[in-house]
Design a protein around this motif. Structure first.
Motif, PDB file in Angstrom:
ATOM      1  N   ALA A 116       0.837  -1.201   0.000  1.00  0.00           N
ATOM      2  CA  ALA A 116       0.000   0.000   0.000  1.00  0.00           C
ATOM      3  C   ALA A 116       0.869   1.247   0.000  1.00  0.00           C
ATOM      4  O   ALA A 116       1.801   1.363   0.805  1.00  0.00           O
ATOM      5  CB  ALA A 116      -0.928   0.004   1.208  1.00  0.00           C
ATOM      6  N   ILE A 117       0.577   2.164  -0.904  1.00  0.00           N
ATOM      7  CA  ILE A 117       1.220   3.469  -0.934  1.00  0.00           C
ATOM      8  C   ILE A 117       0.148   4.513  -0.668  1.00  0.00           C
ATOM      9  O   ILE A 117      -0.902   4.523  -1.308  1.00  0.00           O
ATOM     10  CB  ILE A 117       1.919   3.719  -2.277  1.00  0.00           C
ATOM     11  N   VAL A 118       0.423   5.374   0.306  1.00  0.00           N
ATOM     12  CA  VAL A 118      -0.578   6.308   0.815  1.00  0.00           C
ATOM     13  C   VAL A 118      -0.109   7.736   0.569  1.00  0.00           C
ATOM     14  O   VAL A 118       1.018   8.098   0.939  1.00  0.00           O
ATOM     15  CB  VAL A 118      -0.812   6.100   2.331  1.00  0.00           C
ATOM     16  N   PHE A 119      -0.959   8.540  -0.047  1.00  0.00           N
ATOM     17  CA  PHE A 119      -0.700   9.974  -0.169  1.00  0.00           C
ATOM     18  C   PHE A 119      -1.487  10.700   0.916  1.00  0.00           C
ATOM     19  O   PHE A 119      -2.705  10.602   0.983  1.00  0.00           O
ATOM     20  CB  PHE A 119      -1.105  10.483  -1.553  1.00  0.00           C
ATOM     21  N   GLY A 120      -0.766  11.436   1.763  1.00  0.00           N
ATOM     22  CA  GLY A 120      -1.406  12.186   2.848  1.00  0.00           C
ATOM     23  C   GLY A 120      -1.374  11.426   4.153  1.00  0.00           C
ATOM     24  O   GLY A 120      -0.893  10.294   4.252  1.00  0.00           O
ATOM     25  N   GLY A 121      -1.886  12.085   5.207  1.00  0.00           N
ATOM     26  CA  GLY A 121      -2.011  11.425   6.497  1.00  0.00           C
ATOM     27  C   GLY A 121      -0.985  11.838   7.525  1.00  0.00           C
ATOM     28  O   GLY A 121      -1.123  11.502   8.703  1.00  0.00           O
ATOM     29  N   LEU A 122       0.055  12.565   7.120  1.00  0.00           N
ATOM     30  CA  LEU A 122       1.070  12.982   8.082  1.00  0.00           C
ATOM     31  C   LEU A 122       1.207  14.501   8.150  1.00  0.00           C
ATOM     32  O   LEU A 122       2.229  15.028   8.571  1.00  0.00           O
ATOM     33  CB  LEU A 122       2.427  12.346   7.746  1.00  0.00           C
ATOM     34  N   GLY A 123       0.167  15.194   7.731  1.00  0.00           N
ATOM     35  CA  GLY A 123       0.109  16.642   7.866  1.00  0.00           C
ATOM     36  C   GLY A 123      -1.205  17.014   8.529  1.00  0.00           C
ATOM     37  O   GLY A 123      -2.084  16.179   8.730  1.00  0.00           O
ATOM     38  N   GLN A 175       3.201  -4.195   3.822  1.00  0.00           N
ATOM     39  CA  GLN A 175       4.045  -3.021   3.910  1.00  0.00           C
ATOM     40  C   GLN A 175       3.244  -1.805   3.450  1.00  0.00           C
ATOM     41  O   GLN A 175       2.584  -1.847   2.404  1.00  0.00           O
ATOM     42  CB  GLN A 175       5.302  -3.184   3.061  1.00  0.00           C
ATOM     43  N   VAL A 176       3.299  -0.737   4.239  1.00  0.00           N
ATOM     44  CA  VAL A 176       2.581   0.498   3.933  1.00  0.00           C
ATOM     45  C   VAL A 176       3.589   1.645   3.909  1.00  0.00           C
ATOM     46  O   VAL A 176       4.353   1.829   4.858  1.00  0.00           O
ATOM     47  CB  VAL A 176       1.480   0.788   4.973  1.00  0.00           C
ATOM     48  N   TYR A 177       3.583   2.401   2.821  1.00  0.00           N
ATOM     49  CA  TYR A 177       4.457   3.568   2.672  1.00  0.00           C
ATOM     50  C   TYR A 177       3.591   4.813   2.616  1.00  0.00           C
ATOM     51  O   TYR A 177       2.612   4.858   1.863  1.00  0.00           O
ATOM     52  CB  TYR A 177       5.266   3.478   1.381  1.00  0.00           C
ATOM     53  N   VAL A 178       3.951   5.828   3.381  1.00  0.00           N
ATOM     54  CA  VAL A 178       3.189   7.077   3.402  1.00  0.00           C
ATOM     55  C   VAL A 178       4.042   8.198   2.823  1.00  0.00           C
ATOM     56  O   VAL A 178       5.164   8.448   3.281  1.00  0.00           O
ATOM     57  CB  VAL A 178       2.731   7.448   4.821  1.00  0.00           C
ATOM     58  N   ILE A 179       3.504   8.869   1.808  1.00  0.00           N
ATOM     59  CA  ILE A 179       4.149  10.027   1.204  1.00  0.00           C
ATOM     60  C   ILE A 179       3.424  11.271   1.680  1.00  0.00           C
ATOM     61  O   ILE A 179       2.214  11.418   1.465  1.00  0.00           O
ATOM     62  CB  ILE A 179       4.091   9.954  -0.332  1.00  0.00           C
ATOM     63  N   SER A 180       4.143  12.153   2.345  1.00  0.00           N
ATOM     64  CA  SER A 180       3.590  13.447   2.714  1.00  0.00           C
ATOM     65  C   SER A 180       4.280  14.510   1.872  1.00  0.00           C
ATOM     66  O   SER A 180       5.019  14.192   0.934  1.00  0.00           O
ATOM     67  CB  SER A 180       3.762  13.710   4.210  1.00  0.00           C
ATOM     68  N   GLU A 181       4.066  15.762   2.191  1.00  0.00           N
ATOM     69  CA  GLU A 181       4.567  16.833   1.331  1.00  0.00           C
ATOM     70  C   GLU A 181       6.081  16.767   1.141  1.00  0.00           C
ATOM     71  O   GLU A 181       6.594  17.087   0.075  1.00  0.00           O
ATOM     72  CB  GLU A 181       4.173  18.191   1.900  1.00  0.00           C
ATOM     73  N   SER A 182       6.813  16.341   2.175  1.00  0.00           N
ATOM     74  CA  SER A 182       8.274  16.335   2.044  1.00  0.00           C
ATOM     75  C   SER A 182       8.929  15.124   2.695  1.00  0.00           C
ATOM     76  O   SER A 182      10.147  15.105   2.875  1.00  0.00           O
ATOM     77  CB  SER A 182       8.860  17.608   2.665  1.00  0.00           C
ATOM     78  N   ASN A 183       8.137  14.090   3.039  1.00  0.00           N
ATOM     79  CA  ASN A 183       8.697  12.943   3.743  1.00  0.00           C
ATOM     80  C   ASN A 183       8.160  11.625   3.204  1.00  0.00           C
ATOM     81  O   ASN A 183       7.052  11.552   2.673  1.00  0.00           O
ATOM     82  CB  ASN A 183       8.365  13.009   5.243  1.00  0.00           C
ATOM     83  N   LEU A 184       8.958  10.583   3.404  1.00  0.00           N
ATOM     84  CA  LEU A 184       8.549   9.206   3.166  1.00  0.00           C
ATOM     85  C   LEU A 184       8.662   8.468   4.493  1.00  0.00           C
ATOM     86  O   LEU A 184       9.699   8.548   5.163  1.00  0.00           O
ATOM     87  CB  LEU A 184       9.463   8.557   2.126  1.00  0.00           C
ATOM     88  N   THR A 185       7.615   7.740   4.875  1.00  0.00           N
ATOM     89  CA  THR A 185       7.588   7.089   6.183  1.00  0.00           C
ATOM     90  C   THR A 185       7.061   5.671   6.044  1.00  0.00           C
ATOM     91  O   THR A 185       6.091   5.428   5.321  1.00  0.00           O
ATOM     92  CB  THR A 185       6.675   7.874   7.156  1.00  0.00           C
TER      93      THR A 185
END
Length: 266
Positions: free
Chosen positions: A147-154, A175-185
Motif C-alpha cells: 500500500a502506498i498512501v498519499f497524505g495522512g502525516l500533515g 508493507q505500507v508507505y506514506v508520502i507526505s509533502e516532504s517525507n517518506l515514512t
C-alpha cells in the motif's frame, strides 16, 4: 517492501525504490512481479511538486482508493492539472461525511463506486483497508499487496498519530508507505534490517522513531549511529540524523518508524 525472513535473518526494505523506481539501478527490481499495489489517497492536499511520482504510482496501481475526503483532494489536484478524466478512482470509501457532493457526483458519473460504512469504531483510513481486503482483493493474503498512501502525516496531530498507528498495526501483514509533502515514512520490523535508499530522492535528513515502546537499536550507514542503545519516546530518539550510505542497517528489538526527507523530481 520487506523480504520475508525467518527470525534472526536480514530483511531488505527497498524504501523509495518501491515508490519511485530507478531504471538505472540494475541491482533492484522496480516492482516485484508477485506483488500487487494499492494506492490510497487521504484527506490531505496532494502536493503539485509530486506530480511525476503520483502519476508513476497511479499507473502501476492495481487498486485506487480515495478515503472519504481524499476524493475532494484528488478532484482538486486533477482540476488544477487539467487531468480530471485521467485519474478516476475505483472507489470512494468511508462514512462519507467529508466528500463534497460535486466530487461525489463527478466520480459516480465516471464509474467510481461509492461505499458507505456506518461503523464508528473504525476510522475512514481503516475502512479503506477493510474494503480493499474484503471487496477488492476478496480475502487474498494482504502481504501480496503493498500500500502506498498519499497524505495522512500533515494537519491535525491526532490524525497524524492515527496514521502512524495504522502503519504499525499493519506492518506484520503488509508493507505500507506514506508520502507526505516532504517525507517518506514506513515501519521497520523488529530484527535485522537493511534499507536500500536512493540518495537522489531520499534524505539527507532522517529519523528512527520508537513508537512501539523502548527498543534496543543498532544502526550503520547514518551520520550518528547507535550500538545496542536503548531508544524510547521518553528517552533518546534518533531524529535529525543524516543518511551517509546507500544502505542503512537497522537492528531493533521492536518495530520502529523510519522517516526521511523525500524529494522526487516531480
Amino acid at each position: 517492501m520487506a523480504d520475508k525472513a525467518s527470525s534472526g535473518q536480514l530483511q531488505t526494505l527497498l524504501g523509495s525504490y518501491i515508490i519511485y523506481p530507478d531504471a538505472d539501478s540494475a541491482s533492484i527490481a522496480s516492482w516485484p512481479q508477485n506483488k500487487e499495489l494499492a494506492l490510497f489517497i487521504l484527506n490531505e492536499p496532494i502536493p503539485n511538486s509530486g506530480c511525476k511520482v503520483f502519476e508513476s504510482v497511479w499507473s502501476r496501481s492495481n487498486y485506487r482508493v480515495c478515503v472519504d475526503g481524499g476524493g475532494n483532494r484528488l478532484y482538486d489536484f486533477c482540476k488544477d492539472q487539467g487531468t480530471l478524466d485521467k485519474f478516476v478512482p475505483d472507489v470512494i470509501v468511508g462514512d462519507l461525511d467529508s466528500i463534497q457532493e460535486t466530487t461525489r457526483a463527478f466520480y459516480e458519473k465516471k464509474g467510481s463506486r461509492i461505499h458507505f460504512y456506518d461503523d464508528q469504531e473504525s476510522t475512514d483510513f481503516m475502512k479503506g483497508f477493510m474494503y480493499l481486503d474484503s471487496e477488492m482483493r476478496h480475502g487474498k493474503d494482504p502481504n501480496s499487496c503493498v500500500a502506498i498512501v498519499f497524505g495522512g502525516l500533515g494537519g491535525r496531530l491526532d490524525h497524524v498519530m492515527h496514521t502512524l498507528k495504522v502503519l504499525f498495526n499493519n506492518h506484520l501483514k503488509r508493507q505500507v508507505y506514506v508520502i507526505s509533502e516532504s517525507n517518506l515514512t514506513f515501519v521497520i520490523p523488529s530484527g535485522k534490517n537493511r534499507i536500500i535508499v536512493n540518495k537522489r530522492v531520499d534524505g539527507p535528513k532522517c529519523g528512527i522513531l520508537p513508537l512501539a515502546g523502548q527498543t534496543m537499536l543498532t544502526t550503520r550507514g547514518l551520520r550518528w549511529n547507535l550500538t545496542n542503545h536503548p531508544s524510547s519516546f521518553e528517552g533518546l530518539m534518533s531524529t535529525s540524523n543524516i543518511i551517509d550510505d546507500p544502505e542503512i542497517y537497522v537492528e531493533t528489538t521492536l518495530p520502529v518508524a523510519w522517516t526521511c526527507e523525500f524529494n522526487p523530481s516531480g
